[in-house]
Structures are given as C-alpha cells and as structure tokens.
Design a protein around this motif. Structure first.
Motif, PDB file in Angstrom:
ATOM      1  N   LYS A 106     -20.881  -5.970 -37.318  1.00  0.00           N
ATOM      2  CA  LYS A 106     -19.955  -5.321 -36.389  1.00  0.00           C
ATOM      3  C   LYS A 106     -20.445  -3.909 -36.040  1.00  0.00           C
ATOM      4  O   LYS A 106     -20.417  -3.493 -34.878  1.00  0.00           O
ATOM      5  CB  LYS A 106     -18.559  -5.256 -36.993  1.00  0.00           C
ATOM      6  CG  LYS A 106     -17.481  -4.792 -36.023  1.00  0.00           C
ATOM      7  CD  LYS A 106     -16.164  -4.484 -36.722  1.00  0.00           C
ATOM      8  CE  LYS A 106     -15.688  -5.643 -37.561  1.00  0.00           C
ATOM      9  NZ  LYS A 106     -14.382  -5.344 -38.222  1.00  0.00           N
ATOM     10  N   LEU A 166     -21.310  -2.667 -32.213  1.00  0.00           N
ATOM     11  CA  LEU A 166     -20.618  -1.543 -31.573  1.00  0.00           C
ATOM     12  C   LEU A 166     -21.516  -0.320 -31.459  1.00  0.00           C
ATOM     13  O   LEU A 166     -21.376   0.480 -30.523  1.00  0.00           O
ATOM     14  CB  LEU A 166     -19.346  -1.207 -32.354  1.00  0.00           C
ATOM     15  CG  LEU A 166     -18.286  -2.307 -32.395  1.00  0.00           C
ATOM     16  CD1 LEU A 166     -17.067  -1.865 -33.201  1.00  0.00           C
ATOM     17  CD2 LEU A 166     -17.858  -2.712 -30.991  1.00  0.00           C
ATOM     18  N   GLN A 171     -13.537   2.910 -30.568  1.00  0.00           N
ATOM     19  CA  GLN A 171     -13.731   1.507 -30.952  1.00  0.00           C
ATOM     20  C   GLN A 171     -12.929   0.585 -30.048  1.00  0.00           C
ATOM     21  O   GLN A 171     -13.426  -0.470 -29.626  1.00  0.00           O
ATOM     22  CB  GLN A 171     -13.326   1.296 -32.402  1.00  0.00           C
ATOM     23  CG  GLN A 171     -13.429  -0.164 -32.836  1.00  0.00           C
ATOM     24  CD  GLN A 171     -13.364  -0.348 -34.332  1.00  0.00           C
ATOM     25  OE1 GLN A 171     -14.165   0.207 -35.071  1.00  0.00           O
ATOM     26  NE2 GLN A 171     -12.405  -1.135 -34.788  1.00  0.00           N
ATOM     27  N   LYS A 209     -14.660   0.251 -26.722  1.00  0.00           N
ATOM     28  CA  LYS A 209     -15.871  -0.566 -26.817  1.00  0.00           C
ATOM     29  C   LYS A 209     -15.527  -2.056 -26.851  1.00  0.00           C
ATOM     30  O   LYS A 209     -16.196  -2.872 -26.209  1.00  0.00           O
ATOM     31  CB  LYS A 209     -16.680  -0.172 -28.058  1.00  0.00           C
ATOM     32  CG  LYS A 209     -17.410   1.159 -27.926  1.00  0.00           C
ATOM     33  CD  LYS A 209     -18.241   1.464 -29.159  1.00  0.00           C
ATOM     34  CE  LYS A 209     -19.022   2.758 -28.995  1.00  0.00           C
ATOM     35  NZ  LYS A 209     -19.882   3.050 -30.175  1.00  0.00           N
TER      36      LYS A 209
END
Length: 304
Positions: free
Chosen positions: A133, A137, A169, A172
């Motif tokens: 993850k 990102l 976050q 994104k």
C-alpha cells in the motif's frame, strides 16, 4: 486471505497487461505524434499504456469484492440465502412512511455496500499489505497550487505539499478510483509512461522508454501529471512516476508472487552519469533486464 480463484484471475490479468505493454513497444517513437492535430501530444503508446493501467487498477476491485458479483436487478430477484438475508437486513432498517423512491434508494445503498464497484475498489486498496500500500500511494506525489491558472494557461507556479496526511491519503485513493473510472466512463485513454518525444533526440529511431542512472541509482524518466481544479480556487497537482511498474509490483506483492519489473520486455534509452558527474553518456537499445540494478548495468556496458 486471497482465494486461489482470485489469485488465478488477477495473475491472468497481470500477464495480459504485460503482454500489451510489451507489444506497444513496437510502435513508433516521435514519429507517432500527429503534430498537425489539435491534440498533438496524444500518442498510440500512451493510449495503450492507459489501457494497461486500467486493467491493473481493476484488479483492486477483485481484491475487495466481498461476494461474487451480481447485478442489482439479479440481487433483488434472487432467492439465494445470502441475497435474501442481505435484503431482509436492509428492509428491516427502512422507517415506516418512507416513499417508494426513498425506500428504493435504501435498497440500492444496501446492495452497493456489498457489490458496489467503489466499495470493492477502496476495500481492495485498504486490504493491501502495508508495504504494498505504501509503495502504491508513494508513487503518487500530491501537492497544492494556490495560483493555478491565475497567470495564464502556460504559466505554472510552484505547488506546495499537503500538510494534512489523512486528506492526502483520501485524495490519492479518490484519484486512483477516478483513473479507473475515467477509462470506462469518460473514455480517457491517455497516460504518459514512456517518453517517445525523446526517441529522436540523440539516436535515429531511438528507444521510447527512458531511464537515468545517477549516484548509482536507477530512475525512470516517464511521468504523468494531472490537475484537479477546486471551486474555491487553486488546484491539486498529481504527479505519477514509475507507472505502470509500481502497479505490477503492488499486485504481485499482494499475491505473494516473486516479480521484478525488469522482467517486462522493453527497450530503454539510458542516461548514465559518471560518479563525478562530469560526463553523461547516453546508451540506446538497452534491454530492460539490464536495468535490474546498478552492477548489472555496469557489467553489461563494461564501465568501471
């Protein structure tokens, strides 16, 4: 826990995406641009790269699906226990006196909680291993440009990083989902991963993928940037690097399958900086596998 059936279909999609990317490397470089067109910057390579990215992003849908997909109409008519139970749960929560339309909306929301594409996509990303993850990102650089568009369309001012990490976050994730949907619903077929504009700078019919080796580190030169204008003024600026390779790596890591991006058969143009940075040598027609690491490249070109 990812089921074997899910692993199998995602692996098949990964192989298809790689094949399409490799086949696109046979297309023209700079000669592929239509400089007389209104959108001259569009290139057949970038259309195919957009397709590859779409195929990879849809894998997150599959990772996040709680149940086998079924349409809303089929769910309403189904007598399967799992569907009946889900519907009964929603119906029991609907207040008395709610209109038919409002009740229908509650049923739709209940359906989307389980089978909706957005929820599945977000769940797929949320369920990634933490390292995967972070890798995904981290490939998106997000900043805010307060003066975007204020000084004309061709004047850019320096954007600033976001200070709110939670907002960053969330934005994104929204951007990733927007990329996935843009290809489907807006027919968006443009993403600049390779750099065909550079293919004729130093070599005739040179390579359209490019990398740079500086301070003994290898970096890819292709990037993609998009702006999201805000009603209150300014814009969020999204800059993407090392795609689609990061998407491949994220998915293979999630499946627990060993993978190296240089196994994707592409040809590169490589700018090599000497350790003292006094000289820059550009190499063409470099197989991707030769960029596995600094020492591998060094052994191929025979430079100490």
């Amino acid at each position: 826990m990812i089921s074997e059936a899910t692993k199998e279909v995602i692996f098949s999609r990964l192989r298809l995406a790689q094949q399409l990317l490799e086949e696109s490397d046979g297309l023209a470089g700079r000669a592929g641009y239509n400089f007389n067109g209104s959108k001259w910057w569009y290139h057949p390579r970038h259309e195919r790269e957009a397709l590859v990215i779409y195929l990879l992003l849809t894998c997150f849908d599959k990772l996040g699906q709680k149940q086998s997909f079924t349409t809303f109409a089929s769910w309403l008519k189904s007598q399967k226990f799992v569907h009946v139970t889900g519907k009964d749960k929603v119906v029991s929560s609907i207040p008395e006196g709610l209109s038919v339309v409002e009740s229908s909306m509650r049923l739709l929301e209940g359906y989307q909680d389980v089978y909706g594409v957005r929820n599945a996509f977000y769940e797929g990303v949320a369920g990634l291993p933490e390292n995967a993850k972070s890798h995904l990102l981290g490939s998106i650089r997000l900043s805010f440009n307060a003066e975007f568009g204020m000084h004309g369309p061709y004047v850019s001012t320096l954007p600033k990083p976001l200070e709110d990490s939670k907002l960053e976050q969330d934005l994104k994730l929204k951007y990733l989902y927007g990329k996935r949907n843009g290809f489907t619903h807006k027919l968006d077929q443009y993403h600049t991963c390779s750099v065909p504009m550079m293919s004729e700078m130093r070599f005739k019919n040179g390579s359209s993928w490019a990398a740079m080796i500086e301070n003994r580190e290898i970096s890819y030169m292709g990037s993609h940037q998009e702006h999201e204008k805000l009603p209150a003024g300014g814009a969020y600026v999204y800059t993407i690097n090392s795609w689609p390779f990061v998407l491949f790596e994220t998915l293979y890591d999630t499946l627990g399958i060993e993978f190296d991006r240089t196994s994707i058969n592409l040809i590169f143009q490589v700018m090599f900086f000497s350790d003292d940075k006094r000289t820059v040598t550009t190499y063409d027609n470099v197989p991707h596998k030769n960029l596995k690491d600094y020492d591998t490249f060094l052994s191929i070109i025979g430079t100490s």
